[in-house]
Scaffold this motif. Structure first.
Motif, PDB file in Angstrom:
ATOM      1  N   GLN A   1      51.815  40.192  39.311  1.00 33.08           N
ATOM      2  CA  GLN A   1      50.710  39.460  39.911  1.00 33.08           C
ATOM      3  C   GLN A   1      49.875  40.380  40.790  1.00 33.08           C
ATOM      4  N   GLU A   2      50.547  41.246  41.531  1.00 33.55           N
ATOM      5  CA  GLU A   2      49.825  42.138  42.438  1.00 33.55           C
ATOM      6  C   GLU A   2      48.951  43.127  41.672  1.00 33.55           C
ATOM      7  N   GLN A   3      49.448  43.623  40.533  1.00 34.62           N
ATOM      8  CA  GLN A   3      48.643  44.535  39.718  1.00 34.62           C
ATOM      9  C   GLN A   3      47.391  43.837  39.191  1.00 34.62           C
ATOM     10  N   ILE A   4      47.570  42.588  38.752  1.00 33.47           N
ATOM     11  CA  ILE A   4      46.416  41.823  38.256  1.00 33.47           C
ATOM     12  C   ILE A   4      45.420  41.575  39.378  1.00 33.47           C
ATOM     13  N   MET A   5      45.899  41.258  40.577  1.00 34.74           N
ATOM     14  CA  MET A   5      44.998  41.032  41.710  1.00 34.74           C
ATOM     15  C   MET A   5      44.207  42.302  42.030  1.00 34.74           C
ATOM     16  N   LYS A   6      44.875  43.442  41.975  1.00 39.59           N
ATOM     17  CA  LYS A   6      44.185  44.703  42.260  1.00 39.59           C
ATOM     18  C   LYS A   6      43.127  45.002  41.210  1.00 39.59           C
ATOM     19  N   LEU A   7      43.448  44.720  39.947  1.00 41.43           N
ATOM     20  CA  LEU A   7      42.456  44.919  38.882  1.00 41.43           C
ATOM     21  C   LEU A   7      41.265  43.983  39.075  1.00 41.43           C
ATOM     22  N   ALA A   8      41.553  42.722  39.395  1.00 39.94           N
ATOM     23  CA  ALA A   8      40.465  41.760  39.597  1.00 39.94           C
ATOM     24  C   ALA A   8      39.576  42.176  40.764  1.00 39.94           C
ATOM     25  N   ALA A   9      40.195  42.648  41.846  1.00 36.54           N
ATOM     26  CA  ALA A   9      39.412  43.119  42.992  1.00 36.54           C
ATOM     27  C   ALA A   9      38.554  44.317  42.598  1.00 36.54           C
ATOM     28  N   LYS A  10      39.110  45.181  41.777  1.00 35.66           N
ATOM     29  CA  LYS A  10      38.381  46.365  41.311  1.00 35.66           C
ATOM     30  C   LYS A  10      37.099  45.978  40.576  1.00 35.66           C
ATOM     31  N   TYR A  11      37.162  44.873  39.826  1.00 39.88           N
ATOM     32  CA  TYR A  11      36.001  44.460  39.029  1.00 39.88           C
ATOM     33  C   TYR A  11      35.158  43.386  39.720  1.00 39.88           C
ATOM     34  N   GLY A  12      35.364  43.209  41.013  1.00 40.60           N
ATOM     35  CA  GLY A  12      34.454  42.378  41.790  1.00 40.60           C
ATOM     36  C   GLY A  12      34.790  40.910  41.870  1.00 40.60           C
TER      37      GLY A  12
ATOM     38  N   TYR B   1      47.867  36.228  31.661  1.00 40.17           N
ATOM     39  CA  TYR B   1      46.937  37.031  32.472  1.00 40.17           C
ATOM     40  C   TYR B   1      45.843  37.574  31.564  1.00 40.17           C
ATOM     41  N   ALA B   2      44.623  37.596  32.093  1.00 40.29           N
ATOM     42  CA  ALA B   2      43.535  38.238  31.355  1.00 40.29           C
ATOM     43  C   ALA B   2      43.792  39.742  31.290  1.00 40.29           C
ATOM     44  N   SER B   3      43.332  40.367  30.233  1.00 38.41           N
ATOM     45  CA  SER B   3      43.472  41.817  30.100  1.00 38.41           C
ATOM     46  C   SER B   3      42.442  42.522  30.972  1.00 38.41           C
ATOM     47  N   GLU B   4      42.678  43.805  31.233  1.00 38.37           N
ATOM     48  CA  GLU B   4      41.693  44.573  31.999  1.00 38.37           C
ATOM     49  C   GLU B   4      40.361  44.611  31.256  1.00 38.37           C
ATOM     50  N   GLU B   5      40.411  44.675  29.929  1.00 35.36           N
ATOM     51  CA  GLU B   5      39.163  44.687  29.153  1.00 35.36           C
ATOM     52  C   GLU B   5      38.367  43.407  29.376  1.00 35.36           C
ATOM     53  N   GLU B   6      39.063  42.270  29.458  1.00 35.42           N
ATOM     54  CA  GLU B   6      38.368  41.007  29.695  1.00 35.42           C
ATOM     55  C   GLU B   6      37.798  40.952  31.106  1.00 35.42           C
ATOM     56  N   LEU B   7      38.571  41.398  32.085  1.00 33.26           N
ATOM     57  CA  LEU B   7      38.069  41.419  33.474  1.00 33.26           C
ATOM     58  C   LEU B   7      36.817  42.298  33.562  1.00 33.26           C
ATOM     59  N   LYS B   8      36.871  43.443  32.914  1.00 29.63           N
ATOM     60  CA  LYS B   8      35.724  44.354  32.937  1.00 29.63           C
ATOM     61  C   LYS B   8      34.529  43.728  32.238  1.00 29.63           C
ATOM     62  N   ALA B   9      34.771  43.092  31.085  1.00 32.42           N
ATOM     63  CA  ALA B   9      33.664  42.459  30.342  1.00 32.42           C
ATOM     64  C   ALA B   9      33.009  41.360  31.164  1.00 32.42           C
ATOM     65  N   MET B  10      33.790  40.573  31.876  1.00 30.43           N
ATOM     66  CA  MET B  10      33.237  39.523  32.732  1.00 30.43           C
ATOM     67  C   MET B  10      32.382  40.128  33.839  1.00 30.43           C
ATOM     68  N   SER B  11      32.872  41.213  34.413  1.00 24.61           N
ATOM     69  CA  SER B  11      32.153  41.827  35.534  1.00 24.61           C
ATOM     70  C   SER B  11      30.807  42.409  35.114  1.00 24.61           C
ATOM     71  N   GLN B  12      30.642  42.688  33.829  1.00 24.51           N
ATOM     72  CA  GLN B  12      29.407  43.312  33.345  1.00 24.51           C
ATOM     73  C   GLN B  12      28.372  42.299  32.878  1.00 24.51           C
ATOM     74  N   VAL B  13      28.737  41.003  32.908  1.00 23.82           N
ATOM     75  CA  VAL B  13      27.779  39.965  32.534  1.00 23.82           C
ATOM     76  C   VAL B  13      26.768  39.792  33.663  1.00 23.82           C
ATOM     77  N   ASP B  14      25.496  39.837  33.332  1.00 29.42           N
ATOM     78  CA  ASP B  14      24.440  39.700  34.355  1.00 29.42           C
ATOM     79  C   ASP B  14      24.351  38.239  34.805  1.00 29.42           C
TER      80      ASP B  14
END
Length: 358
Positions: free
Chosen positions: A135-146, A345-358
């Motif tokens: 859970q902590e790793q996922i939280m850190k990834l989510a924080a990384k992507y905003g 859990y969402a993948s890092e690729e999904e978190l990143k893709a969400m963060s790039q949506v305008d």
């Protein structure tokens, strides 16, 4: 209880070798560090953690090569959990293979070399320890992507009050350290279990929660009073129901402490239609209320507060779509403030893709 599985080895003719039985019992009391006033103590008079130790010791007396432990730490306190984990690790070092069945994700991730996911009697996923994420790793990834908000659920947690407070306080503290706002899904049953009422929300403040989502209601008066709790916890009502929030506000509810959050829908063809979704949102935005909805990860072997595997989105039309398209679809309505991922859990690729949506 300690020797019942190996009782035959103490029997000579019609006699039981009591000295040998007592020696084996003493050996496993010491090995398991079982807290008991004497070997003669009834197991029912021991604490939950010590009862678990006796049960594990009972089967260790058979010198097993494989030990199956079904929810070995359920109902025990944090200290007893640590002791049971230490015993399990020591057994593995001695060559005993352990199959642990558990519904606690942190326990599974921390203790397992390999994880199998089962649903309806079938294996639906298999991961090595290296493939598992915490859970902590996922939280850190989510924080990384905003990402800035975490939605968790208390509805499916079946543990003693003290254990819930301890585990969720730790979780919320880590989330706050990463800058997240934390919301928890609750209902009147959860309130009762934790000793909370609409008049006293202190237990949720002790946990550190920022938002309480109400899946259900207490009644007109209590639903108004809960928005004026002295702890300043925001109250999130169900945005997928035609609840009379406007009536609550007119009669004294504090709109500054009211949020709206849609449901997620676990089964195919149960999600909201676009028209119904838009109708609800127009109502909430007309009242000036902050509103959230769910999209769903398509990552392999995701799950929800209970075993569900068809996604957890709000709108049915979004089910199965790439997550960034789900986000674009919701943003295009211009009626939502927060977009939450319903399943884990969402993948890092999904978190990143969400963060790039305008």
């Amino acid at each position: 209880n300690s020797t019942i599985e190996v009782l035959k080895s103490f029997i000579k003719g019609i006699w039981v070798d009591a000295d040998k039985e007592e020696e084996i019992t003493r050996q496993y009391i010491e090995m398991m560090d079982t807290k008991t006033p004497s070997q003669e103590q009834l197991i029912g008079n021991l604490s939950g953690g010590n009862q678990q130790k006796v049960m594990i010791g009972r089967w260790l007396a058979t010198a097993p090569k494989i030990l199956i432990l079904d929810e070995p730490t359920r109902g025990v306190d944090v200290g007893a959990k640590s002791e049971i984990y230490a015993i399990m690790n020591e057994l593995v070092k001695k060559g005993v293979s352990i199959i642990m069945i558990s519904s606690e994700l942190p326990e599974i991730l921390n203790m397992s070399d390999r994880v199998y996911v089962m649903c309806d009697g079938r294996i639906t996923g298999c991961f090595s320890h290296e493939e598992c994420v915490t859970q902590e790793q996922i939280m850190k990834l989510a924080a990384k992507y905003g990402f800035s908000r975490i939605f968790t659920c208390l509805l499916s947690v079946n543990k003693p009050k003290e254990e819930i407070i301890s585990e969720f306080s730790d979780f919320v503290g880590k989330a706050h350290d990463l800058g997240f706002v934390v919301a928890a899904d609750t209902n009147p049953k959860v309130f009762k279990h934790l000793g909370a009422t609409p008049y006293d929300m202190s237990v949720f403040a002790d946990i550190g929660l920022d938002i309480i989502r109400l899946d259900g209601n207490f009644g007109d008066l209590e639903d108004r009073l809960i928005t004026r709790n002295p702890q300043g916890i925001k109250i999130e009502f169900n945005a997928s129901n035609d609840i009379s929030v406007d009536h609550l506000i007119r009669h004294g509810a504090d709109p500054r402490n009211i949020l709206m959050c849609h449901n997620f829908y676990p089964e195919k063809y149960t999600g909201l239609s676009r028209q119904v979704f838009a109708g609800f949102n127009r109502k909430w935005k007309g009242l000036g209320l902050h509103t959230a909805a769910f999209v769903s990860s398509n990552n392999k072997d995701t799950y929800g507060p209970w075993p569900v595997y068809s996604g957890l989105c709000t709108m049915e039309i979004d089910r199965g779509l790439p997550i960034e398209l789900q986000v674009r679809h919701i943003l295009a309505t211009e009626e939502l403030d927060d977009i939450l991922i319903g399943n884990a859990y969402a993948s890092e690729e999904e978190l990143k893709a969400m963060s790039q949506v305008d």
